[in-house]
Write an enzyme that holds these catalytic residues in place. Structure first.
Site, PDB file in Angstrom:
ATOM      1  CE  LYS A 259      -4.409  -1.747   1.487  1.00 57.16           C
ATOM      2  NZ  LYS A 259      -5.591  -1.663   2.301  1.00 57.16           N
TER       3      LYS A 259
ATOM      4  CE  LYS B  15      -6.118  -7.589  -0.750  1.00 61.36           C
ATOM      5  NZ  LYS B  15      -7.131  -7.328   0.203  1.00 61.36           N
TER       6      LYS B  15
ATOM      7  CE  LYS C   2     -12.926  -1.250   0.116  1.00 62.54           C
ATOM      8  NZ  LYS C   2     -12.538  -2.542   0.655  1.00 62.54           N
TER       9      LYS C   2
HETATM   10  N1  AQP Z   1      -9.389 -10.682  -2.451  1.00 70.03           N
HETATM   11  C1  AQP Z   1      -9.695 -11.134  -1.259  1.00 70.03           C
HETATM   12  N2  AQP Z   1      -9.852 -12.456  -1.054  1.00 70.03           N
HETATM   13  C2  AQP Z   1     -10.171 -12.957   0.164  1.00 70.03           C
HETATM   14  N3  AQP Z   1     -10.375 -12.160   1.239  1.00 70.03           N
HETATM   15  C3  AQP Z   1     -10.238 -10.835   1.082  1.00 70.03           C
HETATM   16  N4  AQP Z   1     -10.380  -9.794   1.925  1.00 70.03           N
HETATM   17  C4  AQP Z   1     -10.133  -8.637   1.267  1.00 70.03           C
HETATM   18  N5  AQP Z   1      -9.844  -8.897  -0.014  1.00 70.03           N
HETATM   19  C5  AQP Z   1      -9.899 -10.258  -0.165  1.00 70.03           C
HETATM   20  C6  AQP Z   1     -10.749  -9.925   3.323  1.00 70.03           C
HETATM   21  O1  AQP Z   1     -11.845  -9.066   3.577  1.00 70.03           O
HETATM   22  C7  AQP Z   1     -11.786  -8.651   4.939  1.00 70.03           C
HETATM   23  C8  AQP Z   1     -11.964  -7.150   5.012  1.00 70.03           C
HETATM   24  O2  AQP Z   1     -10.774  -6.587   4.575  1.00 70.03           O
HETATM   25  P1  AQP Z   1     -10.435  -5.085   4.604  1.00 70.03           P
HETATM   26  O3  AQP Z   1     -11.369  -4.275   5.367  1.00 70.03           O
HETATM   27  O4  AQP Z   1      -8.988  -4.962   4.937  1.00 70.03           O
HETATM   28  O5  AQP Z   1     -10.715  -4.846   3.149  1.00 70.03           O
HETATM   29  P2  AQP Z   1      -9.627  -4.544   2.210  1.00 70.03           P
HETATM   30  O6  AQP Z   1      -8.451  -5.470   2.304  1.00 70.03           O
HETATM   31  O7  AQP Z   1      -9.400  -3.127   2.512  1.00 70.03           O
HETATM   32  O8  AQP Z   1     -10.362  -4.824   0.894  1.00 70.03           O
HETATM   33  P3  AQP Z   1      -9.714  -4.303  -0.331  1.00 70.03           P
HETATM   34  O9  AQP Z   1     -10.715  -4.236  -1.394  1.00 70.03           O
HETATM   35  O10 AQP Z   1      -8.479  -5.084  -0.608  1.00 70.03           O
HETATM   36  O11 AQP Z   1      -9.393  -2.827   0.111  1.00 70.03           O
HETATM   37  P4  AQP Z   1      -8.203  -1.999  -0.322  1.00 70.03           P
HETATM   38  O12 AQP Z   1      -8.173  -2.051  -1.785  1.00 70.03           O
HETATM   39  O13 AQP Z   1      -8.534  -0.642   0.244  1.00 70.03           O
HETATM   40  O14 AQP Z   1      -7.000  -2.625   0.295  1.00 70.03           O
HETATM   41  C9  AQP Z   1     -10.437  -9.109   5.481  1.00 70.03           C
HETATM   42  O15 AQP Z   1     -10.629 -10.255   6.274  1.00 70.03           O
HETATM   43  C10 AQP Z   1      -9.665  -9.440   4.254  1.00 70.03           C
HETATM   44  O16 AQP Z   1      -8.698 -10.454   4.476  1.00 70.03           O
END
Ligand code: AQP
Length: 333
Positions: free
Chosen positions: A114, A195, A198
């Site tokens: 990130k 992975k 968003k």
């Molecule tokens: N691609 C994924 N596959 C499986 N699990 C996933 N999680 C996120 N992406 C995947 C799981 O969702 C939960 C919430 O995670 P978060 O709040 O950290 O969401 P995130 O990682 O912020 O989702 P994004 O879309 O990946 O956000 P950005 O792009 O902002 O980083 C967690 O349990 C996570 O493991």
């Protein structure tokens, strides 16, 4: 050993997507059926590590809470609340900053990933896993259902808890278990080596509340391979689509498409239509339920969730203050 108290959180940074659902939220819902307490949190203090937007954050937090309820989180059976409504989270995170090793934090791959993409790399992004450890341990939770990307952070949570226990000379915090699922790592549609996320952009993910036509279009545009050749292993894009089909409940069709793809005689268009149909059908009841939820009801249930969460968090934080010798009670003893 099975967990007695489950905790997990999710950031209100945009749409809830299939990665979040299959990796975590579906398991959150399933775990409500077991004997353990279940506590689920919209982690808005985590969201600000990627940038501040005071106009949209409260709305996103409310929206995400509604999406979680629509997916099956039952606010009576589980405690559902917003992180910043229980200020002990940030207080415990500060305490844990004294127990987390800088070297361990420096090895976190999510920070490396990130920070490589961020314009402003906040120190909050660096200490994010410390706040996450506080979220979990504030409730003395011992089971954390998450996607695989969070495994390293949970390893850090265990190190912080062990170090805390060792320093204060008491077995206070439990060892947390990472609870992974079959869908622990869903890949991006547009770049299946990464992975589903968003922050990569709209074409990389499928939002749970997106209109069916848009979902079908995104899946139709998913990256696969040229096809037409026999292979031992499915390419990442095809494996991801087959995996989505299986997770959406179409096991036999998923096996059949996987066989055909290995033989080199699968038309990927057919696979994509099957995936889109299965995903849209799976999401339909969630979308219907979501339409019934009012913001007023969501605000009420979040207020109730925060007060139930506080009832657990406050005495734990009081113990922590006493164990490390801070706070008014320590000095007045
Ligand atoms: N691609 C994924 N596959 C499986 N699990 C996933 N999680 C996120 N992406 C995947 C799981 O969702 C939960 C919430 O995670 P978060 O709040 O950290 O969401 P995130 O990682 O912020 O989702 P994004 O879309 O990946 O956000 P950005 O792009 O902002 O980083 C967690 O349990 C996570 O493991």
């Amino acid at each position: 050993m099975s967990a007695t108290r489950i905790f997990s959180g999710i950031q209100p940074t945009g749409d809830l997507h299939l990665g979040n659902y299959f990796g975590a939220v579906r398991n959150w819902v399933a775990l409500q059926e077991g004997a353990a307490d279940t506590i689920y949190c919209v982690v808005d203090y985590h969201a600000i590590t990627g940038g501040i937007d005071a106009d949209v954050l409260p709305e996103r937090a409310l929206q995400l809470a509604g999406d979680l309820v629509a997916c099956g989180i039952d606010p009576e059976r589980s405690i559902l609340f917003v992180q910043s409504h229980v200020p002990e989270h940030t207080e415990l995170a500060w305490v844990f900053n004294a127990f987390a090793a800088f070297g361990d934090l420096s090895r976190m791959t999510q920070f490396k990933d990130k920070s490589g993409r961020a314009k402003h790399v906040s120190s909050g992004l660096f200490t994010y896993p410390v706040l996450q450890a506080a979220d979990i341990l504030l409730y003395l939770s011992d089971g954390v259902p998450v996607g695989e990307d969070q495994s390293q952070h949970l390893e850090l949570t265990r190190s912080i808890a062990r170090r805390f226990n060792q320093v204060v000379g008491e077995d206070y915090f439990p060892d947390v278990q990472t609870l992974l699922t079959e869908g622990k790592r869903i890949m991006s549609l547009a770049d299946p080596e990464r992975k589903m996320s968003k922050s990569l952009g709209d074409k990389h993910y499928v939002g749970l509340m997106e209109p069916p036509k848009r979902i079908a279009k995104k899946i139709r545009s998913a990256v696969t391979d040229a096809g037409g050749e026999a292979r031992d292993e499915l390419s990442p894009g095809v494996a991801n689509l087959v995996g989505l089909l299986r997770l959406a409940g179409e096991h036999a069709a998923a096996d059949q498409y996987a066989e055909e793809a290995k033989r080199g005689d699968l038309l990927y268009g057919h696979l994509k239509v099957a995936v889109a149909d299965a995903v849209v059908a799976m999401l339909e009841p969630f979308q219907e339920r979501r339409a019934q939820l009012s913001n007023a009801d969501l605000r009420d249930l979040l207020a109730d969730g925060a007060s139930r969460a506080s009832a657990i968090a406050k005495p734990v934080m009081e113990d922590v203050r006493r164990l490390i010798g801070v706070g008014a009670r320590s000095i007045n003893r």
